[in-house]
Scaffold this motif. Sequence first.
Motif, PDB file in Angstrom:
ATOM      1  N   ASP A 176     -52.596 -53.847  20.480  1.00  0.00           N
ATOM      2  CA  ASP A 176     -52.816 -55.288  20.451  1.00  0.00           C
ATOM      3  C   ASP A 176     -52.054 -55.999  19.349  1.00  0.00           C
ATOM      4  O   ASP A 176     -51.855 -57.205  19.398  1.00  0.00           O
ATOM      5  N   ASN A 177     -51.657 -55.273  18.307  1.00  0.00           N
ATOM      6  CA  ASN A 177     -50.974 -55.879  17.172  1.00  0.00           C
ATOM      7  C   ASN A 177     -49.464 -55.659  17.327  1.00  0.00           C
ATOM      8  O   ASN A 177     -48.986 -54.543  17.187  1.00  0.00           O
ATOM      9  N   HIS A 178     -48.742 -56.704  17.626  1.00  0.00           N
ATOM     10  CA  HIS A 178     -47.304 -56.580  17.895  1.00  0.00           C
ATOM     11  C   HIS A 178     -46.453 -56.992  16.696  1.00  0.00           C
ATOM     12  O   HIS A 178     -45.360 -57.538  16.849  1.00  0.00           O
ATOM     13  N   ASP A 179     -46.957 -56.709  15.502  1.00  0.00           N
ATOM     14  CA  ASP A 179     -46.222 -57.036  14.285  1.00  0.00           C
ATOM     15  C   ASP A 179     -44.906 -56.280  14.231  1.00  0.00           C
ATOM     16  O   ASP A 179     -44.784 -55.170  14.757  1.00  0.00           O
ATOM     17  N   GLU A 180     -43.939 -56.874  13.567  1.00  0.00           N
ATOM     18  CA  GLU A 180     -42.648 -56.230  13.379  1.00  0.00           C
ATOM     19  C   GLU A 180     -42.754 -55.263  12.200  1.00  0.00           C
ATOM     20  O   GLU A 180     -43.355 -55.582  11.177  1.00  0.00           O
ATOM     21  N   ARG A 181     -42.177 -54.090  12.358  1.00  0.00           N
ATOM     22  CA  ARG A 181     -42.153 -53.058  11.315  1.00  0.00           C
ATOM     23  C   ARG A 181     -40.732 -52.542  11.172  1.00  0.00           C
ATOM     24  O   ARG A 181     -39.899 -52.737  12.043  1.00  0.00           O
ATOM     25  N   THR A 182     -40.501 -51.831  10.087  1.00  0.00           N
ATOM     26  CA  THR A 182     -39.201 -51.210   9.841  1.00  0.00           C
ATOM     27  C   THR A 182     -39.270 -49.738  10.231  1.00  0.00           C
ATOM     28  O   THR A 182     -40.212 -49.029   9.868  1.00  0.00           O
ATOM     29  N   PHE A 183     -38.250 -49.305  10.971  1.00  0.00           N
ATOM     30  CA  PHE A 183     -38.156 -47.913  11.420  1.00  0.00           C
ATOM     31  C   PHE A 183     -36.777 -47.386  11.046  1.00  0.00           C
ATOM     32  O   PHE A 183     -35.833 -48.151  10.873  1.00  0.00           O
ATOM     33  N   ASP A 184     -36.648 -46.053  10.955  1.00  0.00           N
ATOM     34  CA  ASP A 184     -35.343 -45.484  10.612  1.00  0.00           C
ATOM     35  C   ASP A 184     -34.626 -44.849  11.787  1.00  0.00           C
ATOM     36  O   ASP A 184     -33.500 -44.391  11.652  1.00  0.00           O
ATOM     37  N   SER A 185     -35.281 -44.821  12.954  1.00  0.00           N
ATOM     38  CA  SER A 185     -34.631 -44.298  14.157  1.00  0.00           C
ATOM     39  C   SER A 185     -35.425 -44.757  15.378  1.00  0.00           C
ATOM     40  O   SER A 185     -36.607 -45.105  15.272  1.00  0.00           O
ATOM     41  N   VAL A 186     -34.790 -44.725  16.514  1.00  0.00           N
ATOM     42  CA  VAL A 186     -35.481 -45.046  17.766  1.00  0.00           C
ATOM     43  C   VAL A 186     -36.544 -43.989  18.038  1.00  0.00           C
ATOM     44  O   VAL A 186     -37.611 -44.305  18.562  1.00  0.00           O
ATOM     45  N   TRP A 187     -36.313 -42.756  17.649  1.00  0.00           N
ATOM     46  CA  TRP A 187     -37.277 -41.674  17.833  1.00  0.00           C
ATOM     47  C   TRP A 187     -38.550 -41.962  17.039  1.00  0.00           C
ATOM     48  O   TRP A 187     -39.663 -41.821  17.538  1.00  0.00           O
ATOM     49  N   GLN A 188     -38.395 -42.392  15.787  1.00  0.00           N
ATOM     50  CA  GLN A 188     -39.551 -42.745  14.966  1.00  0.00           C
ATOM     51  C   GLN A 188     -40.296 -43.928  15.592  1.00  0.00           C
ATOM     52  O   GLN A 188     -41.531 -43.924  15.678  1.00  0.00           O
ATOM     53  N   TYR A 189     -39.558 -44.926  16.047  1.00  0.00           N
ATOM     54  CA  TYR A 189     -40.145 -46.098  16.698  1.00  0.00           C
ATOM     55  C   TYR A 189     -40.919 -45.691  17.958  1.00  0.00           C
ATOM     56  O   TYR A 189     -42.040 -46.149  18.196  1.00  0.00           O
ATOM     57  N   GLU A 190     -40.339 -44.816  18.764  1.00  0.00           N
ATOM     58  CA  GLU A 190     -40.990 -44.346  19.977  1.00  0.00           C
ATOM     59  C   GLU A 190     -42.306 -43.639  19.648  1.00  0.00           C
ATOM     60  O   GLU A 190     -43.351 -43.917  20.255  1.00  0.00           O
ATOM     61  N   LEU A 191     -42.277 -42.721  18.685  1.00  0.00           N
ATOM     62  CA  LEU A 191     -43.477 -41.954  18.370  1.00  0.00           C
ATOM     63  C   LEU A 191     -44.537 -42.798  17.681  1.00  0.00           C
ATOM     64  O   LEU A 191     -45.739 -42.576  17.883  1.00  0.00           O
ATOM     65  N   TYR A 192     -44.126 -43.778  16.898  1.00  0.00           N
ATOM     66  CA  TYR A 192     -45.109 -44.683  16.300  1.00  0.00           C
ATOM     67  C   TYR A 192     -45.836 -45.445  17.409  1.00  0.00           C
ATOM     68  O   TYR A 192     -47.062 -45.553  17.400  1.00  0.00           O
ATOM     69  N   ASN A 193     -45.106 -45.969  18.369  1.00  0.00           N
ATOM     70  CA  ASN A 193     -45.727 -46.678  19.487  1.00  0.00           C
ATOM     71  C   ASN A 193     -46.653 -45.753  20.278  1.00  0.00           C
ATOM     72  O   ASN A 193     -47.732 -46.162  20.703  1.00  0.00           O
ATOM     73  N   LYS A 194     -46.236 -44.507  20.474  1.00  0.00           N
ATOM     74  CA  LYS A 194     -47.080 -43.550  21.204  1.00  0.00           C
ATOM     75  C   LYS A 194     -48.364 -43.284  20.419  1.00  0.00           C
ATOM     76  O   LYS A 194     -49.462 -43.214  21.005  1.00  0.00           O
ATOM     77  N   ALA A 195     -48.263 -43.154  19.102  1.00  0.00           N
ATOM     78  CA  ALA A 195     -49.445 -42.924  18.267  1.00  0.00           C
ATOM     79  C   ALA A 195     -50.379 -44.133  18.291  1.00  0.00           C
ATOM     80  O   ALA A 195     -51.606 -43.979  18.321  1.00  0.00           O
TER      81      ALA A 195
END
Length: 160
Positions: A35-54
């Motif tokens: 529900d929280n669509h805040d912008e965050r900083t990521f160091d790779s698309v893989w990290q971004y993908e797994l954060y969203n999955k978590a």
Amino acid sequence: MATNYGNNFVAFNNTDAVFSKEYVSEFKAPVIAGDNHDERTFDSVWQYELYNKAVLAGDADAMRFALGRTAKSGLNKLDQKLVDEMNTEQLTAWSQIEDQVLSEGNHAKFSQNSKLRRDLLATNGKELILGDASDKVNGAGIWTNQISDENHGNGQNAYG
């Protein structure tokens, strides 16, 4: 071989290839899952993908773990842990947003880094192919050095 260039393709297969989701390049992107669509900083698309999955799995420890890792350290184990722990409803929800997450992550990665954007534009519309013989869904089903203008493999190349 990290990258293989042909007349009608660019094949890649590891963290050193700029087209890889594991390639380290900092970017900011909104969280898509939850529900929280805040912008965050990521160091790779893989990290971004797994954060969203978590986030989708509701696993706060996995979210912290993902943000504390680079693409080269421990994210494969986290991905397997999340898949093993997610229920059928969560896995279905993930399958419905996974492409959007990857698209958003790649868009942020290439739009926020001028060198990577130039590298992408330099492909001049050639097909991007993930050379991975062990993966016929996300990759080509053959290794990067086996890909040629005549043979792009028999995989679906979902990540290409």
